[in-house]
Motif scaffolding. Structure first.
Motif, mmCIF file in Angstrom:
data_model
loop_
_atom_site.group_PDB
_atom_site.id
_atom_site.type_symbol
_atom_site.label_atom_id
_atom_site.label_comp_id
_atom_site.label_asym_id
_atom_site.label_seq_id
_atom_site.Cartn_x
_atom_site.Cartn_y
_atom_site.Cartn_z
ATOM 1 N N ALA A 117 -28.278 -2.866 -44.874
ATOM 2 C CA ALA A 117 -29.097 -3.920 -45.973
ATOM 3 C C ALA A 117 -30.440 -4.015 -44.546
ATOM 4 O O ALA A 117 -31.809 -4.761 -45.288
ATOM 5 N N ALA A 118 -30.665 -4.258 -43.823
ATOM 6 C CA ALA A 118 -31.729 -4.556 -42.727
ATOM 7 C C ALA A 118 -32.571 -3.836 -42.612
ATOM 8 O O ALA A 118 -33.423 -3.244 -41.972
ATOM 9 N N THR A 128 -34.101 -4.826 -48.321
ATOM 10 C CA THR A 128 -32.752 -4.938 -49.345
ATOM 11 C C THR A 128 -32.273 -6.103 -49.009
ATOM 12 O O THR A 128 -31.299 -7.130 -49.074
ATOM 13 N N LEU A 129 -32.468 -6.805 -48.005
ATOM 14 C CA LEU A 129 -31.292 -7.851 -47.067
ATOM 15 C C LEU A 129 -31.901 -9.192 -48.232
ATOM 16 O O LEU A 129 -31.303 -10.433 -47.839
ATOM 17 N N ALA A 130 -33.276 -9.039 -48.075
ATOM 18 C CA ALA A 130 -34.355 -10.115 -48.972
ATOM 19 C C ALA A 130 -33.422 -10.704 -50.222
ATOM 20 O O ALA A 130 -33.799 -11.607 -50.605
ATOM 21 N N ASP A 131 -32.978 -9.726 -50.789
ATOM 22 C CA ASP A 131 -32.514 -9.597 -52.280
ATOM 23 C C ASP A 131 -30.765 -9.925 -52.063
ATOM 24 O O ASP A 131 -30.610 -8.795 -52.212
ATOM 25 N N PRO A 132 -30.030 -11.270 -52.670
ATOM 26 C CA PRO A 132 -28.371 -11.093 -52.498
ATOM 27 C C PRO A 132 -28.042 -10.076 -53.956
ATOM 28 O O PRO A 132 -27.100 -9.409 -53.354
ATOM 29 N N GLY A 133 -28.181 -9.736 -54.505
ATOM 30 C CA GLY A 133 -28.825 -9.294 -55.286
ATOM 31 C C GLY A 133 -28.241 -7.552 -54.875
ATOM 32 O O GLY A 133 -27.796 -6.787 -55.723
ATOM 33 N N ALA A 134 -29.030 -7.163 -54.284
ATOM 34 C CA ALA A 134 -29.428 -5.625 -54.069
ATOM 35 C C ALA A 134 -28.410 -5.462 -53.300
ATOM 36 O O ALA A 134 -27.851 -4.132 -52.802
ATOM 37 N N VAL A 135 -28.068 -6.608 -51.977
ATOM 38 C CA VAL A 135 -27.044 -6.583 -51.164
ATOM 39 C C VAL A 135 -25.622 -6.037 -51.947
ATOM 40 O O VAL A 135 -25.200 -5.378 -51.430
ATOM 41 N N ARG A 136 -25.679 -6.917 -53.260
ATOM 42 C CA ARG A 136 -23.868 -6.230 -53.579
ATOM 43 C C ARG A 136 -24.323 -5.534 -53.979
ATOM 44 O O ARG A 136 -22.914 -4.369 -53.897
ATOM 45 N N ASP A 137 -24.752 -4.785 -54.338
ATOM 46 C CA ASP A 137 -25.107 -3.338 -55.228
ATOM 47 C C ASP A 137 -25.108 -2.094 -53.776
ATOM 48 O O ASP A 137 -23.906 -1.816 -53.938
ATOM 49 N N LEU A 138 -25.151 -2.060 -53.119
ATOM 50 C CA LEU A 138 -25.145 -1.635 -51.829
ATOM 51 C C LEU A 138 -23.483 -1.750 -51.127
ATOM 52 O O LEU A 138 -23.420 -0.651 -51.256
ATOM 53 N N ALA A 183 -40.215 -6.264 -44.685
ATOM 54 C CA ALA A 183 -41.066 -4.910 -44.172
ATOM 55 C C ALA A 183 -42.607 -5.281 -43.345
ATOM 56 O O ALA A 183 -43.029 -4.015 -43.467
ATOM 57 N N SER A 184 -42.690 -5.960 -44.135
ATOM 58 C CA SER A 184 -44.441 -6.122 -43.369
ATOM 59 C C SER A 184 -44.544 -6.311 -41.631
ATOM 60 O O SER A 184 -45.179 -5.607 -41.180
ATOM 61 N N GLY A 185 -43.392 -6.973 -41.098
ATOM 62 C CA GLY A 185 -43.836 -6.991 -39.665
ATOM 63 C C GLY A 185 -44.391 -8.017 -39.075
ATOM 64 O O GLY A 185 -43.958 -9.152 -38.328
ATOM 65 N N PHE A 186 -43.837 -9.482 -40.288
ATOM 66 C CA PHE A 186 -45.131 -10.751 -40.181
ATOM 67 C C PHE A 186 -43.682 -11.895 -39.421
ATOM 68 O O PHE A 186 -44.536 -12.901 -39.697
ATOM 69 N N ARG A 188 -39.317 -13.072 -40.765
ATOM 70 C CA ARG A 188 -38.333 -12.816 -40.209
ATOM 71 C C ARG A 188 -37.896 -13.008 -41.545
ATOM 72 O O ARG A 188 -37.756 -14.306 -42.068
ATOM 73 N N LEU A 189 -36.904 -12.557 -41.703
ATOM 74 C CA LEU A 189 -35.843 -12.918 -43.000
ATOM 75 C C LEU A 189 -34.621 -13.723 -42.827
ATOM 76 O O LEU A 189 -33.693 -13.960 -41.786
ATOM 77 N N ALA A 190 -34.502 -14.555 -43.595
ATOM 78 C CA ALA A 190 -33.467 -15.755 -43.298
ATOM 79 C C ALA A 190 -31.502 -15.409 -42.994
ATOM 80 O O ALA A 190 -31.664 -14.360 -43.919
ATOM 81 N N ALA A 191 -31.171 -16.605 -42.054
ATOM 82 C CA ALA A 191 -30.119 -15.869 -41.346
ATOM 83 C C ALA A 191 -29.239 -15.932 -43.193
ATOM 84 O O ALA A 191 -29.015 -16.671 -43.863
ATOM 85 N N VAL A 192 -27.932 -14.923 -42.847
ATOM 86 C CA VAL A 192 -26.927 -14.899 -44.058
ATOM 87 C C VAL A 192 -26.102 -15.833 -43.271
ATOM 88 O O VAL A 192 -25.473 -15.563 -42.541
#
Length: 334
Positions: A117-118, A128-138, A183-186, A188-192
């Motif tokens: 996901a990361a 994918t990590l940014a979208d909880p629904g996409a994580v569930r699908d994965l 994805a942009s690198g600028f 950080r994605l929130a901690a899960v």
């Protein structure tokens, strides 16, 4: 009878090997790690032979492709997905030939859902990590795909007394601490949340197998892995910190196996086997566990995969781990 699929004084490899000759890599894995052989991975073959692409080839109804930024979900299976799948099928075909008559435990490796996901980007957006629904699908897709893969391996290696499934999660500490870049690198994605991480990881673990999570990054989340229900934790012994030892002790006390990386994954001068075994022996002594459990609960490995090593060193590293494992059995307290 041991609660683990392997006997005492066992060593194995993490998974990746140098070069592009898979038949030779299988022979090395079985020859140098006979107590717990495994299916080698050869990332030097290129796209689709890497950790992410290889596991993505198991996903159901979630095709992937390679973009300049890396792996991304696609509308339909294309060349990259097919190449990854072809690598895996050829490897399994070769494995089936080599393992005729083999009886004993056998290990396979896949990339874990959180590291996937990361790493994999959505079709139009962030990781994918940014979208909880996409994580569930994965997670759902990987759960089904991995179960089918395990069934295929059982069919191809009928003498396997138990399948050990190693889930590679080098990205897990970053997911938990919020350090995975966007994805942009600028940013950080929130901690899960830890419970969500444990629940999703636990859902992927295939029923009827012994599961080990490998994390070669600092800050292995032992508590989260116990919550997920894994049978073993694989880590680099040289990254163990004294402040982690309470968590390691609780993990050992719960009966969780430890796969300890005790030799470098790249070419290096290796010391005597007593020195190689020392991190495991000294850890057991400091934690106060009976030496009688050391040789069964601890499996020795290289610190990480061997893809960056020379073929000669890869063979020597595995042989050294095998010989060092005997120290845990023969003279663990001295």
């Amino acid at each position: 009878m041991s609660q683990y699929p392997w006997g005492e004084a066992t060593a194995t490899g993490i998974g990746s090997h140098p070069g592009e000759d898979h038949a030779e890599a299988v022979r090395v894995a079985f020859g140098e790690s006979p107590a717990l052989p495994y299916l080698p991975e050869l990332p030097a073959r290129g796209v689709g032979a890497d950790m992410i692409g290889r596991t993505a080839s198991l996903l159901l109804e979630l095709p992937v492709e390679v973009q300049p930024s890396g792996w991304r979900f696609a509308d339909r299976p294309g060349r990259d997905f097919k190449r990854a799948r072809d690598h895996l099928v050829r490897d399994l075909d070769g494995l089936e030939e080599v393992t005729q008559g083999y009886e004993g435990p056998f290990k396979i490796q896949v990339c874990g859902p959180w590291t996937m996901a990361a790493a994999i980007e959505l079709r139009y957006g962030d990781k994918t990590l940014a979208d909880p629904g996409a994580v569930r699908d994965l997670v759902d897709s990987l759960t089904e795909g991995l179960a089918a893969h395990v069934a295929d391996v059982r069919r191809r290696v009928p003498g396997a007394t138990e399948i050990v499934v190693q889930i590679d999660e080098p990205g897990l500490p970053g997911v938990l601490t919020g350090t995975v870049p966007t994805a942009s690198g600028f940013g950080r994605l929130a901690a899960v949340d830890r419970q969500i991480v444990a629940d999703r990881l636990g859902a992927v673990l295939p029923a009827g197998t012994f599961t080990v999570v490998h994390c070669c990054a600092p800050g292995v989340p032992f508590g989260v892995l116990r919550m997920a229900g894994v049978g073993g934790v694989s880590l680099d012994a040289h990254l163990m910190r004294r402040r982690d030892e309470d968590a390691i002790g609780e993990t050992v006390e719960a009966g969780t196996a430890l796969f300890l990386g005790v030799v470098p994954g790249v070419d290096a001068r290796l010391p005597d086997v007593d020195v190689v075994a020392a991190p495991a022996v000294e850890l057991w002594r400091r934690l106060g566990f009976p030496v009688s459990t050391l040789a069964s609960q601890v499996v020795l490995t290289p610190a990480c995969g061997l893809a960056g090593a020379s073929p000669a060193y890869a063979r020597t590293a595995l042989a050294t781990c095998r010989k060092a494992a005997r120290v845990l059995q023969d003279d663990p307290g001295e």
